[in-house]
Design a protein around this motif. Structure first.
Motif, PDB file in Angstrom:
ATOM      1  N   ALA A  74       0.829  -1.204   0.000  1.00 20.32           N
ATOM      2  CA  ALA A  74       0.000   0.000   0.000  1.00 20.32           C
ATOM      3  C   ALA A  74       0.864   1.255   0.000  1.00 20.32           C
ATOM      4  O   ALA A  74       0.534   2.255  -0.647  1.00 20.32           O
ATOM      5  N   ILE A  75       1.967   1.202   0.746  1.00 19.00           N
ATOM      6  CA  ILE A  75       2.873   2.356   0.778  1.00 19.00           C
ATOM      7  C   ILE A  75       3.472   2.609  -0.603  1.00 19.00           C
ATOM      8  O   ILE A  75       3.526   3.743  -1.079  1.00 19.00           O
ATOM      9  N   LEU A  76       3.929   1.540  -1.258  1.00 16.09           N
ATOM     10  CA  LEU A  76       4.498   1.710  -2.601  1.00 16.09           C
ATOM     11  C   LEU A  76       3.470   2.305  -3.561  1.00 16.09           C
ATOM     12  O   LEU A  76       3.789   3.218  -4.340  1.00 16.09           O
ATOM     13  N   GLN A  77       2.251   1.801  -3.530  1.00 13.26           N
ATOM     14  CA  GLN A  77       1.228   2.333  -4.430  1.00 13.26           C
ATOM     15  C   GLN A  77       0.928   3.795  -4.091  1.00 13.26           C
ATOM     16  O   GLN A  77       0.802   4.644  -4.988  1.00 13.26           O
ATOM     17  N   TYR A  78       0.829   4.103  -2.800  1.00 11.77           N
ATOM     18  CA  TYR A  78       0.552   5.485  -2.392  1.00 11.77           C
ATOM     19  C   TYR A  78       1.651   6.430  -2.876  1.00 11.77           C
ATOM     20  O   TYR A  78       1.369   7.499  -3.449  1.00 11.77           O
ATOM     21  N   LEU A  79       2.898   6.054  -2.656  1.00  9.77           N
ATOM     22  CA  LEU A  79       3.999   6.928  -3.051  1.00  9.77           C
ATOM     23  C   LEU A  79       4.095   7.061  -4.571  1.00  9.77           C
ATOM     24  O   LEU A  79       4.425   8.138  -5.084  1.00  9.77           O
ATOM     25  N   ALA A  80       3.805   5.980  -5.281  1.00  8.20           N
ATOM     26  CA  ALA A  80       3.816   6.046  -6.744  1.00  8.20           C
ATOM     27  C   ALA A  80       2.748   7.003  -7.249  1.00  8.20           C
ATOM     28  O   ALA A  80       2.984   7.794  -8.177  1.00  8.20           O
ATOM     29  N   GLU A  81       1.577   6.949  -6.652  1.00 10.74           N
ATOM     30  CA  GLU A  81       0.510   7.855  -7.067  1.00 10.74           C
ATOM     31  C   GLU A  81       0.812   9.297  -6.663  1.00 10.74           C
ATOM     32  O   GLU A  81       0.491  10.237  -7.394  1.00 10.74           O
ATOM     33  N   LYS A  82       1.445   9.462  -5.519  1.00  8.25           N
ATOM     34  CA  LYS A  82       1.808  10.819  -5.067  1.00  8.25           C
ATOM     35  C   LYS A  82       2.800  11.472  -6.021  1.00  8.25           C
ATOM     36  O   LYS A  82       2.678  12.662  -6.336  1.00  8.25           O
ATOM     37  N   THR A  83       3.784  10.702  -6.455  1.00  2.59           N
ATOM     38  CA  THR A  83       4.854  11.267  -7.273  1.00  2.59           C
ATOM     39  C   THR A  83       4.600  11.153  -8.770  1.00  2.59           C
ATOM     40  O   THR A  83       5.275  11.818  -9.563  1.00  2.59           O
ATOM     41  N   GLY A  84       3.680  10.275  -9.166  1.00  2.00           N
ATOM     42  CA  GLY A  84       3.480  10.008 -10.588  1.00  2.00           C
ATOM     43  C   GLY A  84       4.625   9.218 -11.199  1.00  2.00           C
ATOM     44  O   GLY A  84       4.856   9.295 -12.412  1.00  2.00           O
ATOM     45  N   ARG A  85       5.302   8.398 -10.382  1.00  2.00           N
ATOM     46  CA  ARG A  85       6.452   7.647 -10.871  1.00  2.00           C
ATOM     47  C   ARG A  85       6.340   6.173 -10.480  1.00  2.00           C
ATOM     48  O   ARG A  85       5.767   5.824  -9.455  1.00  2.00           O
ATOM     49  N   ARG A 151      11.893  -9.450 -21.142  1.00  6.81           N
ATOM     50  CA  ARG A 151      11.568  -8.174 -20.513  1.00  6.81           C
ATOM     51  C   ARG A 151      12.728  -7.729 -19.639  1.00  6.81           C
ATOM     52  O   ARG A 151      13.325  -8.539 -18.937  1.00  6.81           O
ATOM     53  N   ALA A 152      13.005  -6.435 -19.630  1.00  7.04           N
ATOM     54  CA  ALA A 152      14.043  -5.910 -18.749  1.00  7.04           C
ATOM     55  C   ALA A 152      13.597  -5.978 -17.292  1.00  7.04           C
ATOM     56  O   ALA A 152      14.380  -6.306 -16.401  1.00  7.04           O
ATOM     57  N   PHE A 153      12.320  -5.670 -17.081  1.00  3.94           N
ATOM     58  CA  PHE A 153      11.757  -5.658 -15.730  1.00  3.94           C
ATOM     59  C   PHE A 153      10.437  -6.419 -15.740  1.00  3.94           C
ATOM     60  O   PHE A 153      10.005  -6.921 -16.778  1.00  3.94           O
ATOM     61  N   ILE A 154       9.788  -6.488 -14.606  1.00  2.39           N
ATOM     62  CA  ILE A 154       8.620  -7.353 -14.494  1.00  2.39           C
ATOM     63  C   ILE A 154       7.506  -6.917 -15.439  1.00  2.39           C
ATOM     64  O   ILE A 154       6.848  -7.757 -16.074  1.00  2.39           O
ATOM     65  N   VAL A 155       7.276  -5.622 -15.550  1.00  2.00           N
ATOM     66  CA  VAL A 155       6.181  -5.151 -16.401  1.00  2.00           C
ATOM     67  C   VAL A 155       6.619  -4.960 -17.845  1.00  2.00           C
ATOM     68  O   VAL A 155       5.833  -5.147 -18.769  1.00  2.00           O
ATOM     69  N   GLY A 156       7.869  -4.614 -18.049  1.00  2.00           N
ATOM     70  CA  GLY A 156       8.356  -4.381 -19.412  1.00  2.00           C
ATOM     71  C   GLY A 156       9.705  -3.695 -19.377  1.00  2.00           C
ATOM     72  O   GLY A 156      10.618  -4.115 -18.662  1.00  2.00           O
ATOM     73  N   ASP A 157       9.822  -2.608 -20.134  1.00  2.63           N
ATOM     74  CA  ASP A 157      11.092  -1.902 -20.216  1.00  2.63           C
ATOM     75  C   ASP A 157      11.357  -0.990 -19.015  1.00  2.63           C
ATOM     76  O   ASP A 157      12.494  -0.566 -18.801  1.00  2.63           O
ATOM     77  N   ASP A 158      10.316  -0.658 -18.280  1.00  4.51           N
ATOM     78  CA  ASP A 158      10.440   0.334 -17.221  1.00  4.51           C
ATOM     79  C   ASP A 158      10.432  -0.315 -15.837  1.00  4.51           C
ATOM     80  O   ASP A 158       9.681  -1.253 -15.566  1.00  4.51           O
ATOM     81  N   TYR A 159      11.248   0.227 -14.977  1.00  2.09           N
ATOM     82  CA  TYR A 159      11.342  -0.171 -13.564  1.00  2.09           C
ATOM     83  C   TYR A 159      10.105   0.340 -12.832  1.00  2.09           C
ATOM     84  O   TYR A 159       9.741   1.510 -12.950  1.00  2.09           O
ATOM     85  N   THR A 160       9.440  -0.521 -12.072  1.00  2.00           N
ATOM     86  CA  THR A 160       8.204  -0.134 -11.399  1.00  2.00           C
ATOM     87  C   THR A 160       8.204  -0.600  -9.947  1.00  2.00           C
ATOM     88  O   THR A 160       9.121  -1.290  -9.485  1.00  2.00           O
TER      89      THR A 160
END
Length: 229
Positions: A74-85, A151-160
């Motif tokens: 939940a913290i990771l999702q919250y911070l991702a949404e806060k920063t847009g990253r 894939r470079a990362f779990i979702v694709g080319d981008d680190y998430t």
């Protein structure tokens, strides 16, 4: 400003990985789980399940009062949404990221934790439990290995945040190493994340906060962590 309540465990590392990657300002508050700090009233007020990590966001994006968040996913999702990253905005990629975040929370983390408990911390060796959790961790590593093919990362080319959640749970226990030889994609992916400067900064915090990180637990610490409360 983020207040991070932290101890250097795999779940704690998830959040420092994000914060070091994102550059968000944060203050680190050690929660010595071996001494029972997670049971103190002040901590329970923000983490009622007496588990760390937890955060307080003193400047939430809506401009309102502070927000507290517990549970590492939940913290990771919250911070991702806060920063847009580190959480895609495109629908399908976002869903995939959250799927793999939940996969880690529900599978890789708990099963690897049980593997570690019965191999490293349990007062007696229970062959059935060791075999059961070894098989399950190996199965999950196989799932991840297949996902990473091409894939470079779990979702694709981008680190998430899916990568940040899974990375700290790979081969955690020095005294009970998992054989990663069959999982070439996992090894490649894990090495690439280990080389990131933010990862190195995040893990350097471990010995700053707890110089005894990685050392065998005392009987008192085991009593606190494994069911004496």
């Amino acid at each position: 400003m983020i207040d991070l309540f932290y101890w250097p465990t795999p779940n704690g590392h998830k959040i420092t990985l994000f914060l070091e990657e994102s550059g968000l300002d944060y203050t680190l508050h050690p929660v010595d789980i071996g001494r029972g700090a997670q049971f103190e009233d002040a901590f329970l007020a923000i983490s009622p399940n007496n588990k760390m990590p937890a955060i307080i966001d003193r400047a939430p994006s809506d401009g309102g009062e502070r927000i507290t968040v517990f549970e590492s996913g939940a913290i990771l999702q919250y911070l991702a949404e806060k920063t847009g990253r580190f959480l895609p905005t495109a629908l399908r990629e976002r869903v995939t990221t959250l799927e793999w975040l939940m996969w880690q929370m529900a599978g890789l983390g708990p099963m690897t934790g049980q593997y570690g408990h019965f191999n490293v911390y349990a007062p007696e060796k229970i062959d059935y439990a060791i075999e059961r959790y070894t098989r399950e961790v190996e199965r999950l590593l196989g799932v991840l290995d297949r996902r990473l093919q091409g894939r470079a990362f779990i979702v694709g080319d981008d680190y998430t945040i899916a990568d940040m959640a899974a990375y700290p749970w790979i081969d955690v226990y020095d005294r009970a190493p998992i054989d990663l030889a069959p999982f070439a994609e996992v090894r490649r992916w894990h090495s690439s994340i280990a080389e990131r400067p933010a990862t190195q900064r995040a893990y350097a915090l471990a010995t700053e906060v707890n110089p005894n990180a990685g050392q065998p637990m005392s009987d008192e610490e085991k009593n606190v962590l494994f069911g004496k409360r």
